[in-house]
Design an enzyme around this catalytic site. Structure first.
Site, PDB file in Angstrom:
ATOM      1  N   LYS A 159      -3.520 -23.737 -23.581  1.00  0.00           N
ATOM      2  CA  LYS A 159      -3.771 -22.268 -23.024  1.00  0.00           C
ATOM      3  C   LYS A 159      -4.616 -21.692 -23.702  1.00  0.00           C
ATOM      4  O   LYS A 159      -4.994 -20.569 -24.130  1.00  0.00           O
ATOM      5  CB  LYS A 159      -2.479 -22.091 -22.976  1.00  0.00           C
ATOM      6  N   ASP A 195       2.630 -14.906 -18.656  1.00  0.00           N
ATOM      7  CA  ASP A 195       3.379 -15.135 -19.503  1.00  0.00           C
ATOM      8  C   ASP A 195       4.368 -13.873 -19.690  1.00  0.00           C
ATOM      9  O   ASP A 195       4.865 -13.199 -20.552  1.00  0.00           O
ATOM     10  CB  ASP A 195       3.662 -16.029 -20.192  1.00  0.00           C
TER      11      ASP A 195
END
Length: 373
Positions: A159, A195
């Site tokens: 990420k 997210d």
């Protein structure tokens, strides 16, 4: 393959153990360029996507496991998953390909969720899991360019590593320093973090939305975050920018200190986490995740009535952490809801359409049903 073609074969099938993405891609290239219909299989977890995408490159069929307790070859999917999660029967030569990349990747819910949305919207798209080992991201993306991917979901451990490899990033990536979604726009790779808004929306909904005076529900709350990994990063930045006071506790103090310095918040030692008075408690660790369902990152003494307890673990939906929270009259928010919201945001980036949240929730809960056959 050439020797088998010379034997007047109607269909050629070859299976080789693949230990790298380059080898797995080579399997599909050979199958695509063969003179007769060819089934090319890259055995092993890293070659799983070859069993699914073979249909796009001319394979008339594939092989799968049908017995729930036996594995017939390394990396072979179950018939149920091939049919329901990967939508194998809908893949054709002109099908667009999307993927989730990470390590590990076998348990990802993303293929089941996104393929269900593609089917519901009637779109000629498919979504596959691809194992990309840590430390190999740049070379792996170059190798995967042959697939002409249209979008990516990005999970652990990539990420942060993927950000310098992108052409543009959304403000959510700037805010969190993490990217979990990549959309391809005429060759331009654009990064997003779904997210971040998903975690905020999940907590805001659990608190009942805007306060009576119209102020955000997270403002002026005191939050304790357990963990200092990728999800904790998104939750911490989100809470901080929503006006909440944030404390981070992690089993490794150095990681907690590093994240707290980036966010601009406090840390609490792991040994003292149960003594923290807070309005919101968020588990961003993997403690309590299946199969270790009897574990919890917070002992019973750490729960106080009426606080919001949020677990980002989604398998099982109701973790021991959340069960203890209920016993202490806490409000709760589940990882399933966060997963569904972030997947919906990803889906909109991939399709340009609003995804049906009820279908997403149904797919997630079906995947974890003990009665699934």
């Amino acid at each position: 393959v050439e020797q088998m073609e010379e034997m007047n074969a109607d269909i050629v099938k070859f299976a080789v153990l693949t230990t790298s993405l380059a080898e797995a891609i080579q399997v599909l290239k050979v199958a695509k360029n063969a003179e007769v219909p060819t089934i090319g299989i890259g055995m092993g977890e890293i070659g799983l996507f070859t069993r699914i995408l073979g249909a796009k490159y001319g394979a008339p069929l594939t092989y799968c496991n049908f017995h729930p307790e036996r594995t017939f070859a390394p990396g072979m999917p179950h018939l149920r998953d091939l049919r329901d999660d990967f939508a194998y029967g809908r893949i054709a030569q002109d099908t667009e390909v999307y993927a989730v990349i990470g390590d590990p990747i076998a348990q990802s819910l993303s293929p089941a969720v996104h393929n269900a949305v593609f089917k519901h919207l009637g779109m000629n798209k498919t979504y596959v899991p691809i194992l990309v080992p840590g430390g190999s991201l740049k070379a792996s993306l170059e190798t995967l360019s042959w697939l002409d991917l249209k979008g990516l979901s990005v999970t652990i451990p990539h990420k942060q590593e993927i950000i310098p490899l992108l052409d543009k990033v959304d403000e959510t990536v700037d805010r969190t320093g993490a990217c979990n979604t990549v959309a391809f726009d005429n060759g331009t790779k654009i990064g997003y973090n779904t997210d971040y808004p998903a975690a905020l929306t999940t907590m805001e909904n659990a608190l009942g939305g805007l306060k009576e005076d119209g102020s955000p529900p997270l403002a002026d709350k005191q939050a304790l975050i357990l963990g200092a990994g990728g999800v904790a990063r998104s939750v911490a930045f989100g809470l901080s920018r929503s006006g909440a006071g944030v404390s981070i506790s992690n089993r490794t103090d150095a990681r907690a200190n590093e994240l707290a310095e980036q966010v601009g918040c406090r840390t609490v030692t792991w040994a003292m986490r149960a003594s923290v008075a807070c309005d919101i408690m968020v588990n961003c660790t993997s403690v309590g995740m299946h199969p270790d369902v009897d574990e919890t990152p917070m002992p019973p003494a750490g729960f106080r009535p009426n606080i919001l307890v949020f677990d980002t673990v989604y398998h099982p939906e109701h973790t021991m952490f959340l069960k203890l929270a209920k016993e202490h009259d806490c409000k709760i928010a589940t990882g399933v809801e966060m997963f569904v919201i972030q997947a919906a945001l990803q889906s909109k980036l991939f399709t340009g359409q609003e995804p049906p949240l009820d279908i997403l929730r149904e797919v997630v809960r079906r995947k974890f049903s003990p009665m699934r056959d």
